[in-house]
Scaffold this motif. Structure first.
Motif, PDB file in Angstrom:
ATOM      1  N   MET A  42       0.819  -1.212   0.000  1.00  0.00           N
ATOM      2  CA  MET A  42       0.000   0.000   0.000  1.00  0.00           C
ATOM      3  C   MET A  42       0.855   1.266   0.000  1.00  0.00           C
ATOM      4  SD  MET A  42      -2.768   1.157   2.923  1.00  0.00           S
ATOM      5  CE  MET A  42      -1.525   1.142   4.216  1.00  0.00           C
ATOM      6  N   CYS A  43       1.871   1.307   0.833  1.00  0.00           N
ATOM      7  CA  CYS A  43       2.694   2.511   0.945  1.00  0.00           C
ATOM      8  C   CYS A  43       3.619   2.694  -0.249  1.00  0.00           C
ATOM      9  CB  CYS A  43       3.502   2.485   2.238  1.00  0.00           C
ATOM     10  SG  CYS A  43       2.485   2.728   3.720  1.00  0.00           S
ATOM     11  N   ALA A  46       1.009   4.131  -2.992  1.00  0.00           N
ATOM     12  CA  ALA A  46       0.551   5.486  -2.676  1.00  0.00           C
ATOM     13  C   ALA A  46       1.330   6.573  -3.409  1.00  0.00           C
ATOM     14  CB  ALA A  46       0.608   5.722  -1.165  1.00  0.00           C
ATOM     15  N   TRP A  68      -3.748   6.572   2.999  1.00  0.00           N
ATOM     16  CA  TRP A  68      -3.001   5.312   3.012  1.00  0.00           C
ATOM     17  C   TRP A  68      -1.676   5.463   3.740  1.00  0.00           C
ATOM     18  CZ3 TRP A  68      -3.099   2.469  -2.402  1.00  0.00           C
ATOM     19  CH2 TRP A  68      -4.390   1.984  -2.646  1.00  0.00           C
ATOM     20  N   GLY A  72      -0.382   3.513   6.925  1.00  0.00           N
ATOM     21  CA  GLY A  72       0.679   2.543   6.723  1.00  0.00           C
ATOM     22  C   GLY A  72       2.002   2.898   7.362  1.00  0.00           C
ATOM     23  N   ALA A 118     -10.730   5.763   0.013  1.00  0.00           N
ATOM     24  CA  ALA A 118      -9.492   5.125   0.445  1.00  0.00           C
ATOM     25  C   ALA A 118      -9.738   3.687   0.878  1.00  0.00           C
ATOM     26  CB  ALA A 118      -8.861   5.922   1.585  1.00  0.00           C
ATOM     27  N   THR A 119     -10.860   3.443   1.559  1.00  0.00           N
ATOM     28  CA  THR A 119     -11.201   2.089   2.001  1.00  0.00           C
ATOM     29  C   THR A 119     -11.484   1.185   0.812  1.00  0.00           C
ATOM     30  OG1 THR A 119     -12.145   2.954   4.069  1.00  0.00           O
ATOM     31  CG2 THR A 119     -12.755   0.717   3.435  1.00  0.00           C
ATOM     32  N   LEU A 122      -8.304   0.432  -1.060  1.00  0.00           N
ATOM     33  CA  LEU A 122      -7.450  -0.504  -0.338  1.00  0.00           C
ATOM     34  C   LEU A 122      -7.954  -1.935  -0.499  1.00  0.00           C
ATOM     35  CD1 LEU A 122      -5.133  -1.175   1.524  1.00  0.00           C
ATOM     36  CD2 LEU A 122      -6.592  -0.593   3.481  1.00  0.00           C
ATOM     37  N   ASN A 140       0.524  -6.724   1.819  1.00  0.00           N
ATOM     38  CA  ASN A 140      -0.758  -6.134   2.237  1.00  0.00           C
ATOM     39  C   ASN A 140      -1.606  -7.095   3.063  1.00  0.00           C
ATOM     40  OD1 ASN A 140      -0.359  -3.584   0.979  1.00  0.00           O
ATOM     41  ND2 ASN A 140      -0.918  -4.477  -0.989  1.00  0.00           N
ATOM     42  N   ALA A 167      -8.582   0.035   9.462  1.00  0.00           N
ATOM     43  CA  ALA A 167      -8.165   0.948   8.401  1.00  0.00           C
ATOM     44  C   ALA A 167      -9.279   1.934   8.067  1.00  0.00           C
ATOM     45  CB  ALA A 167      -7.766   0.158   7.154  1.00  0.00           C
TER      46      ALA A 167
END
Length: 200
Positions: A42-43, A46, A68, A72, A118-119, A122, A140, A167
Motif C-alpha cells: 500500500m505505501c 501510494a 493510506w 501505513g 481510500a477504504t 485498499l 498487504n 483501516a
C-alpha cells in the motif's frame, strides 16, 4: 470547500515530481533486490497515486494517498521497532511522501468522502495483491495473519476483517481531522486578507 484546480499549478507539478521520484527510486530498488512484488505494498502504491493526483489535479487520488500513508507509515515504524530490517530508500514513501501528500491535499482541497474512497481502493488493492503476489511475503496481509499474531488470530478471515475495519476507522478519523485543519487554515488565511485590506 474550494473546487480542485482544473490544471496543476507549478507547486503541484513539483510535488508530483517528488512523488514520482520516490516511486521510481524505491520501486527500482525492490526490482534490483529481486522482490518486484513489494511494489504492491500500500505505501509503495501510494506515491504513484499521489504523483497522478498532482500531475492531473485529482484531489481524490491525492487524498487516498495521504490516508493510506497516514495508516501505513505507523505500521512500518512498528515493524522496524519489532526487529524487521529496512532498506534506505524506504524513507522516500514513508517520510517524504506523507509530507508531500498533506501539502497536495492542502493545495487542492480534500475530496468528498475521501475515507470511503481510500477504504474501497485498499480493498481492491488487497484483492489484486492476493491474485498477483506469492504467499510468502504476505504483501498487504493478503494471504495470511501477519507472522507472530497467529495465536491471537487463528482465523485469517476474522483477522483481515479487523484490520480492514481498523483501516476504515482510521481513514474516517483522519478525513475529519484533515477537513477541520483545512477549514481552520482557510479561515485564518481569509481573516489575514481581511485585516490586510482594512489597513490599506
Amino acid at each position: 470547500m474550494a473546487a480542485a484546480p482544473s490544471s496543476p499549478s507549478s507547486r503541484l507539478r513539483v510535488m508530483g515530481g517528488l512523488a514520482a521520484m520516490a516511486f521510481v527510486v524505491h520501486g527500482g530498488n525492490h526490482v534490483r533486490r529481486g522482490s518486484p512484488y513489494d511494489l504492491l505494498w500500500m505505501c509503495n502504491v501510494a506515491p504513484i497515486l499521489l504523483a497522478a493526483g498532482c500531475f492531473f489535479a485529482r484531489r481524490d487520488l491525492a487524498a487516498i494517498a495521504a490516508l493510506w500513508l497516514a495508516f501505513g507509515t505507523p505500521m512500518w515504524l512498528l515493524d522496524i521497532a519489532t526487529g524487521s530490517g529496512f532498506i534506505l530508500t524506504t524513507f522516500l514513501p514513508h517520510v517524504l511522501c506523507p509530507i508531500v501528500a498533506v501539502l497536495a491535499v492542502r493545495e487542492m482541497g480534500l475530496a468528498r468522502h475521501a475515507w470511503l474512497k481510500a477504504t474501497a481502493a485498499l480493498l481492491a488493492l488487497v484483492g489484486l495483491t492476493r491474485a498477483l503476489t506469492p504467499p510468502e511475503p504476505n504483501v498487504n496481509l493478503s494471504h495470511r495473519v501477519w507472522a507472530g499474531w497467529e495465536a491471537t488470530f487463528p482465523r485469517y478471515d476474522r483477522y483481515f476483517a479487523l484490520v480492514a475495519a481498523a483501516a476504515a476507522l482510521t481513514f474516517f478519523v483522519l478525513d475529519r481531522a484533515l477537513a477541520a485543519w483545512l477549514g481552520r487554515s482557510r479561515r485564518g488565511a481569509a481573516d489575514g486578507m481581511t485585516r490586510g485590506a482594512s489597513t490599506t
